[in-house]
Design an enzyme around this catalytic site. Structure first.
Site, mmCIF file in Angstrom:
data_model
loop_
_atom_site.group_PDB
_atom_site.id
_atom_site.type_symbol
_atom_site.label_atom_id
_atom_site.label_comp_id
_atom_site.label_asym_id
_atom_site.label_seq_id
_atom_site.Cartn_x
_atom_site.Cartn_y
_atom_site.Cartn_z
ATOM 1 N N LYS A 1 0.835 -1.208 0.000
ATOM 2 C CA LYS A 1 0.000 0.000 0.000
ATOM 3 C C LYS A 1 0.871 1.259 0.000
ATOM 4 C CE LYS A 1 -2.672 1.017 3.839
ATOM 5 N NZ LYS A 1 -2.656 2.427 4.264
ATOM 6 N N ARG B 1 2.934 5.932 -3.378
ATOM 7 C CA ARG B 1 4.070 6.716 -3.901
ATOM 8 C C ARG B 1 4.173 6.555 -5.410
ATOM 9 N NH1 ARG B 1 4.464 5.735 1.349
ATOM 10 N NH2 ARG B 1 5.826 7.018 2.661
ATOM 11 N N GLY C 1 -4.616 8.408 5.508
ATOM 12 C CA GLY C 1 -3.678 9.393 6.056
ATOM 13 C C GLY C 1 -2.501 9.612 5.117
ATOM 14 N N ARG D 1 -8.054 12.866 12.430
ATOM 15 C CA ARG D 1 -6.618 12.582 12.616
ATOM 16 C C ARG D 1 -5.772 13.852 12.558
ATOM 17 N NH1 ARG D 1 -5.149 7.411 9.173
ATOM 18 N NH2 ARG D 1 -3.196 7.650 10.337
ATOM 19 N N GLN E 1 5.301 9.538 6.787
ATOM 20 C CA GLN E 1 4.341 10.422 6.117
ATOM 21 C C GLN E 1 4.819 11.865 6.192
ATOM 22 O OE1 GLN E 1 0.527 9.508 7.868
ATOM 23 N NE2 GLN E 1 0.347 7.606 6.708
ATOM 24 N N ASP F 1 2.736 -0.600 12.032
ATOM 25 C CA ASP F 1 1.431 -1.083 11.566
ATOM 26 C C ASP F 1 1.166 -2.534 11.978
ATOM 27 O OD1 ASP F 1 0.927 1.373 10.456
ATOM 28 O OD2 ASP F 1 1.534 0.787 8.433
ATOM 29 N N LYS G 1 -3.839 6.402 14.668
ATOM 30 C CA LYS G 1 -4.032 5.727 13.380
ATOM 31 C C LYS G 1 -5.521 5.745 13.023
ATOM 32 C CE LYS G 1 0.328 4.871 12.899
ATOM 33 N NZ LYS G 1 1.123 5.522 11.875
ATOM 34 N N ARG H 1 -6.727 -2.881 10.006
ATOM 35 C CA ARG H 1 -5.720 -3.725 10.665
ATOM 36 C C ARG H 1 -6.262 -4.331 11.964
ATOM 37 N NH1 ARG H 1 -1.799 -2.920 7.076
ATOM 38 N NH2 ARG H 1 -1.280 -0.787 6.502
HETATM 39 C C1 S3P Z 1 2.977 5.181 6.138
HETATM 40 C C2 S3P Z 1 3.653 5.564 7.275
HETATM 41 C C3 S3P Z 1 3.242 5.186 8.636
HETATM 42 C C4 S3P Z 1 2.259 4.031 8.618
HETATM 43 C C5 S3P Z 1 1.187 4.207 7.588
HETATM 44 C C6 S3P Z 1 1.785 4.331 6.191
HETATM 45 C C7 S3P Z 1 3.484 5.615 4.828
HETATM 46 O O1 S3P Z 1 2.619 6.289 9.253
HETATM 47 O O2 S3P Z 1 1.684 3.856 9.884
HETATM 48 O O3 S3P Z 1 0.310 3.105 7.595
HETATM 49 O O4 S3P Z 1 3.077 5.034 3.790
HETATM 50 O O5 S3P Z 1 4.300 6.543 4.788
HETATM 51 P P1 S3P Z 1 3.454 7.442 10.038
HETATM 52 O O6 S3P Z 1 4.298 8.135 9.064
HETATM 53 O O7 S3P Z 1 2.380 8.320 10.597
HETATM 54 O O8 S3P Z 1 4.210 6.716 11.093
#
Ligand code: S3P
Length: 423
Positions: free
Chosen positions: A21, A26, A92, A120, A165, A310, A337, A384
């Site tokens: 995912k 990306r 997110g 969030r 992120q 995760d 989350k 999840r």
């Molecule tokens: C992700 C980063 C993580 C992860 C999310 C996906 C990403 O979050 O928990 O499921 O694809 O960059 P955080 O950057 O908030 O830790």
């Protein structure tokens, strides 16, 4: 969709895990910035990634579906001002990474999301983007958000959080900013953005937990996406806790910034073999053989947390079957989350007979539980949590009913079908 989960027979056979995912998000977003054509092979068809795909279309990309596994993204010469609000759904990653792209454009845009996403925290990206010169209005640092396109300048940002992120948001903004943008985090978070940027020719440098980027173009190069280790984790868990299981999970991304779960499980005495390691589009991939194991408890804290953030809910399910007390600390961000995952997994595992206690930044599980089941449980609109409870259901004495299991479609619509292949 409510489902009933019953005690499982041993799992046998092999499966191929659908696409990652994080990497799919990306691939879709970065392709949109190439001004050319990119073939993306083996993309995730979970709802989160489809939210991203729809947004890149709104920004002027043309999508040509070749078959179930492949599509071609044709990017415009300059990304287009969207005529409607951009709906990030439950995702997110879509929101935070898109904000990095949109902040440096010469048009305005608005982002919104579903009920869970709208709760969030977005300050983690709004604050550093504002330091770069971005103009953003928001609802107390939450969605809906308006971005007023402006010219950005680079900054040196010391992030209080280890977050891929936030890092990716700033690196994307850095592609459009004057000067150099650098991001430092306390521990290294997943590095898919850095690897894909390098693969697409961006001017990027990594030194320990600091990444630096100069204003750059991305080249249109075809991308193949490995299977998602976060999805594989549910199958790994099932094979470890269901007696006599022996399965092969093919094509799993094992990037070190994501494979914390494998390190922890090995420490817990899991019988896991990594086979056929290879590199696909700059990402490490392997096949994983997992057998039922006599697991021991462990402590999980500090630097490893971002490498398995995760996977903590499914690790709780696994730890319920390990000998001794498993302690998980430093995972406070799990409360931010799709649901408050600390509270959700603790509440629901308790209902089925697990000896688990919630702490402020994690949980404590006293293992070797005989899970009784015979109850109805909730997944808190969180994919999840839904899948972690499903695995627990497979080792309960009596069936459990999981309400609204359709939330699994956010990341893993193929979950139930793949499971039926191993029975
Ligand atoms: C992700 C980063 C993580 C992860 C999310 C996906 C990403 O979050 O928990 O499921 O694809 O960059 P955080 O950057 O908030 O830790």
């Amino acid at each position: 969709m409510d489902i009933t989960v019953e005690k499982s027979k041993p799992l046998k056979g092999s499966i191929k895990i659908p696409a990652d995912k994080s990497i799919t998000h990306r691939a879709f977003m970065f392709s949109a910035l190439t001004k050319g054509k990119v073939k993306v092979t083996n993309y995730s068809r979970g709802a989160d990634c489809l939210s991203t795909l729809k947004i890149v279309q709104q920004l002027g990309c043309n999508i040509n579906y070749i078959n179930e596994k492949e599509l071609i993204i044709t990017a415009p010469k300059i990304i287009k001002s969207p005529s409607n609000a951009l709906d990030c759904g439950n995702s997110g990653t879509t929101t935070r990474l898109m904000m990095g792209i949109l902040a440096g454009q010469n048009f305005n845009s608005s982002l919104l999301g579903d009920e869970s996403l709208s709760k969030r925290p977005m300050k983690r990206v709004i604050a550093p983007l504002e330091l770069m010169g971005a103009k953003i209005s928001h609802n107390d640092y939450k969605l809906p958000i308006e971005i007023y396109g402006s010219s950005l300048h680079g900054i040196n940002y010391q992030s209080p959080l280890a977050s891929a992120q936030v890092k990716s948001c700033l690196l994307l903004a850095g592609l459009f900013a004057q000067g150099m943008t650098s991001f430092t985090e306390p521990y290294k978070s997943r590095n898919h953005t850095e690897l894909m940027f390098e693969y697409m020719g961006a001017d990027l440098n990594t030194n320990k937990n600091t990444v630096t980027i100069q204003k750059s173009d991305l080249n249109p190069v075809d991308i193949t996406i490995p299977g998602d280790i976060s999805s594989a984790a549910f199958f790994i868990a099932a094979a470890l806790v269901i007696p006599d299981s022996d399965i092969l999970i093919k094509n799993v991304g094992i990037n070190e910034t994501r494979s914390g779960i494998l390190d922890i499980l090995k420490k817990m005495n899991a019988d896991i073999k990594i086979l056929n390691e290879r590199l696909i589009s700059n990402e490490k991939v392997a096949d994983i053989n997992v057998k039922y194991s006599d697991l021991k408890a462990t402590t999980i804290q500090g630097e490893i947390i971002p490498r398995l953030i995760d996977e903590l809910p499914i690790i709780a399910t696994i730890a319920s079957q390990a000998e001794g007390t498993t302690i998980i600390k430093d995972a406070q961000d799990l409360r931010n989350k799709e649901a408050d995952r600390i509270s959700a997994i603790t509440t629901e595992l308790k209902k089925i007979g697990c000896n688990i206690e919630e702490t402020q930044d994690g949980f404590i599980i006293n293992g070797k539980n005989n899970l009784t089941g015979n109850c109805e449980i909730n997944c808190y609109h969180d994919h999840r949590i839904a899948m972690s409870l499903y695995i627990a259901g497979l080792i309960c004495k009596k069936p459990i009913k999981i309400n609204e299991f359709q939330w699994v479609n956010i990341s893993f619509p193929e979950f139930l079908k793949l499971f039926s292949k191993l029975n």
